[in-house]
Design a protein around this motif. Structure first.
Motif, PDB file in Angstrom:
ATOM      1  N   THR A 203       0.902  -1.163  -0.201  1.00 24.57           N
ATOM      2  CA  THR A 203       0.031   0.025  -0.216  1.00 24.57           C
ATOM      3  C   THR A 203       0.999   1.278   0.110  1.00 24.57           C
ATOM      4  O   THR A 203       2.127   1.096   0.282  1.00 24.57           O
ATOM      5  N   PHE A 204       0.071   2.319  -0.514  1.00 22.79           N
ATOM      6  CA  PHE A 204       0.856   3.690  -0.452  1.00 22.79           C
ATOM      7  C   PHE A 204       0.401   4.387   0.860  1.00 22.79           C
ATOM      8  O   PHE A 204      -0.763   4.715   1.235  1.00 22.79           O
ATOM      9  N   ILE A 205       1.541   5.134   1.164  1.00 20.65           N
ATOM     10  CA  ILE A 205       1.058   5.949   2.865  1.00 20.65           C
ATOM     11  C   ILE A 205       2.056   7.038   2.468  1.00 20.65           C
ATOM     12  O   ILE A 205       3.076   7.208   1.948  1.00 20.65           O
ATOM     13  N   MET A 206       1.404   8.415   2.738  1.00 22.24           N
ATOM     14  CA  MET A 206       2.167   9.659   2.459  1.00 22.24           C
ATOM     15  C   MET A 206       1.963  10.392   3.850  1.00 22.24           C
ATOM     16  O   MET A 206       0.903  10.569   4.325  1.00 22.24           O
TER      17      MET A 206
ATOM     18  N   VAL B  90       6.625  12.628   2.968  1.00 22.11           N
ATOM     19  CA  VAL B  90       7.364  11.364   3.024  1.00 22.11           C
ATOM     20  C   VAL B  90       6.367  10.151   2.358  1.00 22.11           C
ATOM     21  O   VAL B  90       5.378   9.879   2.862  1.00 22.11           O
ATOM     22  N   ALA B  91       6.693   9.788   1.019  1.00 22.17           N
ATOM     23  CA  ALA B  91       5.890   8.864   0.297  1.00 22.17           C
ATOM     24  C   ALA B  91       6.588   7.714   0.615  1.00 22.17           C
ATOM     25  O   ALA B  91       8.008   7.203   0.686  1.00 22.17           O
ATOM     26  N   MET B  92       5.633   6.526   0.964  1.00 23.96           N
ATOM     27  CA  MET B  92       6.146   5.215   1.352  1.00 23.96           C
ATOM     28  C   MET B  92       5.420   4.156   0.810  1.00 23.96           C
ATOM     29  O   MET B  92       4.063   4.431   0.540  1.00 23.96           O
ATOM     30  N   ALA B  93       5.902   3.113   0.536  1.00 27.26           N
ATOM     31  CA  ALA B  93       5.270   1.872   0.192  1.00 27.26           C
ATOM     32  C   ALA B  93       5.532   0.957   1.153  1.00 27.26           C
ATOM     33  O   ALA B  93       6.614   0.582   1.985  1.00 27.26           O
ATOM     34  N   TRP B  94       4.532   0.233   1.705  1.00 26.67           N
ATOM     35  CA  TRP B  94       4.510  -0.743   2.873  1.00 26.67           C
ATOM     36  C   TRP B  94       3.822  -1.966   2.505  1.00 26.67           C
ATOM     37  O   TRP B  94       2.699  -2.005   1.787  1.00 26.67           O
TER      38      TRP B  94
ATOM     39  N   LEU C 268       1.067   3.911  -5.896  1.00 25.57           N
ATOM     40  CA  LEU C 268       2.435   3.440  -5.914  1.00 25.57           C
ATOM     41  C   LEU C 268       3.133   3.629  -7.104  1.00 25.57           C
ATOM     42  O   LEU C 268       4.421   4.198  -7.107  1.00 25.57           O
ATOM     43  N   GLY C 269       2.426   3.405  -8.248  1.00 23.67           N
ATOM     44  CA  GLY C 269       3.215   3.853  -9.752  1.00 23.67           C
ATOM     45  C   GLY C 269       3.374   5.332 -10.075  1.00 23.67           C
ATOM     46  O   GLY C 269       4.272   5.610 -10.716  1.00 23.67           O
ATOM     47  N   LEU C 270       2.658   6.094  -9.266  1.00 24.63           N
ATOM     48  CA  LEU C 270       2.676   7.710  -9.526  1.00 24.63           C
ATOM     49  C   LEU C 270       3.843   8.257  -8.635  1.00 24.63           C
ATOM     50  O   LEU C 270       4.626   8.821  -9.138  1.00 24.63           O
ATOM     51  N   TRP C 271       4.066   7.777  -7.542  1.00 21.41           N
ATOM     52  CA  TRP C 271       5.010   8.120  -6.424  1.00 21.41           C
ATOM     53  C   TRP C 271       6.471   7.315  -6.768  1.00 21.41           C
ATOM     54  O   TRP C 271       7.322   7.817  -6.240  1.00 21.41           O
ATOM     55  N   PHE C 272       6.375   6.036  -7.190  1.00 17.92           N
ATOM     56  CA  PHE C 272       7.686   5.375  -7.315  1.00 17.92           C
ATOM     57  C   PHE C 272       7.511   4.839  -8.945  1.00 17.92           C
ATOM     58  O   PHE C 272       7.657   3.862  -8.977  1.00 17.92           O
ATOM     59  N   PRO C 273       7.783   6.120  -9.690  1.00 24.11           N
ATOM     60  CA  PRO C 273       7.593   5.536 -11.137  1.00 24.11           C
ATOM     61  C   PRO C 273       8.898   4.700 -11.713  1.00 24.11           C
ATOM     62  O   PRO C 273       8.594   3.772 -12.594  1.00 24.11           O
TER      63      PRO C 273
END
Length: 140
Positions: free
Chosen positions: A7-10, A74-78, A130-135
């Motif tokens: 999931t994406f968390i910011m 802080v953009a994160m993938a968990w 996730l694709g947007l923030w971690f291209p």
């Protein structure tokens, strides 16, 4: 239930400015999730507009874009078992006044407009964000 998910968390500018990053990360680790990726950045306008495009016709949209681009996030993938649902439970209701005690928003937010944190609300949203923030992808 959901099995292993990412999931994406910011953490939004208000959370970063108030020095809550380590506390919030610790809470996600405390529920057994594993961070797969992290980016610290001040979101450019185009990224913010794309992320919040679903709200474009709402009256709060201009203020939301101004806020989210006002400083570092802080953009994160968990990743973990039922990561989306467990993250949403940990985050709490959008309106901090409705959030359950012990959630991030109940403990730290003091405004519906500046509510510390964003989390994906479903698998499709998570994949998009996730694709947007971690291209470049998450690596691992």
């Amino acid at each position: 239930m959901g099995g292993s998910q990412t999931t994406f968390i910011m953490i939004k500018p208000d959370g970063v400015q108030r020095g809550l990053v380590d506390e919030i990360i610790g809470r996600f680790e405390g529920i057994g999730l594993r961070m797969l990726g992290r980016r610290d950045l001040t979101p450019p306008l185009e990224l913010a507009e794309t992320h919040y495009a679903v709200h474009k016709e709402r009256p709060f949209y201009p203020d939301l874009i101004e806020f989210i681009t006002s400083g570092p996030v802080v953009a994160m993938a968990w990743n973990g078992e039922d990561a989306i649902a467990s993250s949403r439970k940990l985050i709490g209701a959008t309106n901090w006044e409705d959030a359950d005690p012990g959630t991030i928003r109940a403990d730290f937010a003091r405004s519906i407009d500046q509510n510390i944190i964003h989390g994906s609300d479903g698998e499709e949203t998570a994949a998009f964000e996730l694709g947007l923030w971690f291209p470049g992808g998450l690596g691992d």
